[in-house]
Design an enzyme around this catalytic site. Structure first.
Site, PDB file in Angstrom:
ATOM      1  N   THR A 205      -5.049   7.712   9.083  1.00 34.69           N
ATOM      2  CA  THR A 205      -5.075   6.551   8.208  1.00 34.69           C
ATOM      3  C   THR A 205      -6.535   6.113   8.163  1.00 34.69           C
ATOM      4  OG1 THR A 205      -4.146   4.356   7.742  1.00 34.69           O
ATOM      5  CG2 THR A 205      -4.617   4.878  10.035  1.00 34.69           C
TER       6      THR A 205
ATOM      7  N   SER B 199       0.811  -1.221   0.000  1.00 30.25           N
ATOM      8  CA  SER B 199       0.000   0.000   0.000  1.00 30.25           C
ATOM      9  C   SER B 199       0.841   1.266   0.000  1.00 30.25           C
ATOM     10  CB  SER B 199      -0.910   0.010   1.224  1.00 30.25           C
ATOM     11  OG  SER B 199      -0.128   0.012   2.402  1.00 30.25           O
TER      12      SER B 199
END
Length: 341
Positions: free
Chosen positions: A242, A89
Site C-alpha cells: 500500500t 478509496s
C-alpha cells in the site's frame, strides 16, 4: 491503532490523495515489531491493510470456516469494502480521477501462482470478482479499460454508476483549483491488500482499489500488477503493498519482499529491507516529499509483519487464537522525524 482523523489533523496535507500508507502516528521508531515468530504455520491466518480490513477479514474468515476455497473467501471479503460508500478509496464511493470518473484496479492470486487482474475498469462495483473471472475463465492475467468492461459484461456483471453524491461534491471542490500533488492522505487513498494462509497451509492474496484521488484519467497504480502490489510463492510466502504505487512499481516491491524471504529473511526483515531500498532509490526523486510505502507479508511458518516508511500504517489480523484485531506496523521514521530531516 491509528486514527484516520488524527492523521488529517497532524499531516495537514489537504484532501488530495495518492496511494498512501498513513494516518499520522506520533510514536517513535522504537515501536515493538508486530511479528509473531512461530515454529508451526498458523492456519488459517488472514492479514489485510487498514481498518477496513477488519470487516473484510471477518467475511473472509467466515467463508473459510464454511469450507470455501481461499480464493472464494478473499473475493467475498474484499467485496465488503468495494461495496461500502464510506470507504473512499475502494470501489463504490471511491474518489474519482480528475475527470470525475471512478476507475478501479484489482488482482487476485492463488497458491498455484494462477492470477488474474483488471485495471482502469469503470462501471463495475466489484473488480475483485472480475479479476477472479479473468484468472479462471481466460488464458490471460490482466484485462484493462474497455476490454475489461466488455469482459465483465459478458460474464454477467452489471454496469452501474460508482460516483456517489459525496464523492462528486468533493471532486467539484477540488476542481475549483485543480492542483494535483501526490499528497499522502489515507482518507483519500488506502488500498486494501489481503494475504491468507488456509487450513492446508496454502497462501493466496488479493488487492482492490479505486486508485489515487484526482489522478490523470487512465492512470494505473501498483495494486493490479502481480509482482508490484501483490506477489506470492506458495513455497515461501506472500507480500502485498500500500502506498505510492509508482514507487512500488519501480522496485517490483512485493516480489522483492518474497524473494528476500526465500533467502531466509523474516517477513519483518524482508519488508524493512525493501522499504529502505525504495527510500534510497527515491532520495532525489520528485516524489520524495510525499513518499510513503508499506508492505504486509507472511511466510510459510506463520510469521507475519507490516512495515512502512513513515508512521501510521496499520493492518488487520485474524486467526483462531485471538480473532480479529488491528496491529500497528513498524516504520522507518515518524512524521515528526521526517519533517526534521
Amino acid at each position: 491503532m491509528s486514527d484516520r482523523r488524527d492523521f488529517i489533523k497532524k499531516a495537514a496535507l489537504g484532501t488530495i490523495g495518492i496511494s498512501s500508507v498513513l494516518s499520522c502516528n506520533t510514536a517513535s521508531t522504537a515501536i515493538i515489531p508486530t511479528v509473531q515468530p512461530t515454529k508451526k504455520a498458523v492456519k488459517p491466518l488472514i492479514i489485510s491493510t487498514w481498518n477496513h480490513g477488519l470487516p473484510a477479514n471477518d467475511e473472509t474468515w467466515k467463508q473459510l470456516k464454511n469450507g470455501k476455497s481461499a480464493i472464494d473467501a478473499i473475493e467475498a471479503g474484499m467485496r465488503i469494502p468495494e461495496a461500502d460508500p464510506k470507504v473512499r478509496s475502494v470501489g463504490y464511493g471511491g474518489f474519482p480521477d480528475r475527470e470525475g470518473k471512478v476507475t478501479l484496479d484489482a488482482c487476485i492470486m492463488d497458491h498455484n501462482s494462477d492470477c488474474g487482474a483488471v485495471s482502469f475498469l469503470q462501471g463495475i462495483k466489484h473488480p475483485i470478482s472480475v479479476a477472479k473471472n479473468v484468472m479462471q475463465n481466460t488464458p490471460h492475467v490482466m484485462l484493462s479499460g474497455d476490454g475489461a468492461l466488455q469482459f465483465a459484461l459478458s460474464e454477467g456483471f452489471k454496469e452501474e454508476n460508482l460516483l456517489t453524491a459525496e464523492a462528486e461534491e468533493d471532486w467539484k471542490k477540488w476542481m475549483e483549483e485543480s492542483k494535483y500533488k501526490p499528497v499522502i492522505n489515507m482518507e483519500n487513498h488506502d488500498t486494501i491488500s489481503m494475504l491468507v494462509i488456509d487450513k492446508d497451509g496454502n497462501i493466496s492474496g488479493g488487492c482492490t482499489t479505486s486508485g489515487a484521488a484526482w489522478k490523470m484519467h487512465g492512470r494505473v497504480g501498483d495494486s493490479p500488477i502481480i509482482g508490484a502490489g501483490l506477489f506470492l510463492d506458495n513455497e515461501v510466502g506472500g507480500a502485498a503493498s500500500t502506498g505510492l504505487g509508482e514507487a512500488v512499481i519501480r522496485t517490483a516491491g512485493s516480489a522483492m519482499v518474497v524473494e528476500l524471504m526465500r533467502q531466509g529473511k523474516s517477513p519483518l526483515e524482508a519488508c524493512k529491507e525493501i522499504v529502505e531500498r525504495i527510500y534510497n532509490k527515491h532520495k532525489n526523486h520528485r516524489d520524495m516529499e510525499y513518499l510513503q510505502v508499506g508492505f504486509i507479508a507472511i511466510n510459510k511458518n506463520g510469521e507475519h509483519a507490516g512495515y512502512s516508511l513513515r508512521s501510521g500504517f496499520n493492518y488487520a489480523l485474524t486467526d483462531e487464537a485471538e480473532g480479529s484485531r488491528m496491529e500497528d506496523a513498524t516504520f522507518k521514521m515518524s512524521w515528526e522525524e521526517w519533517k526534521i530531516n
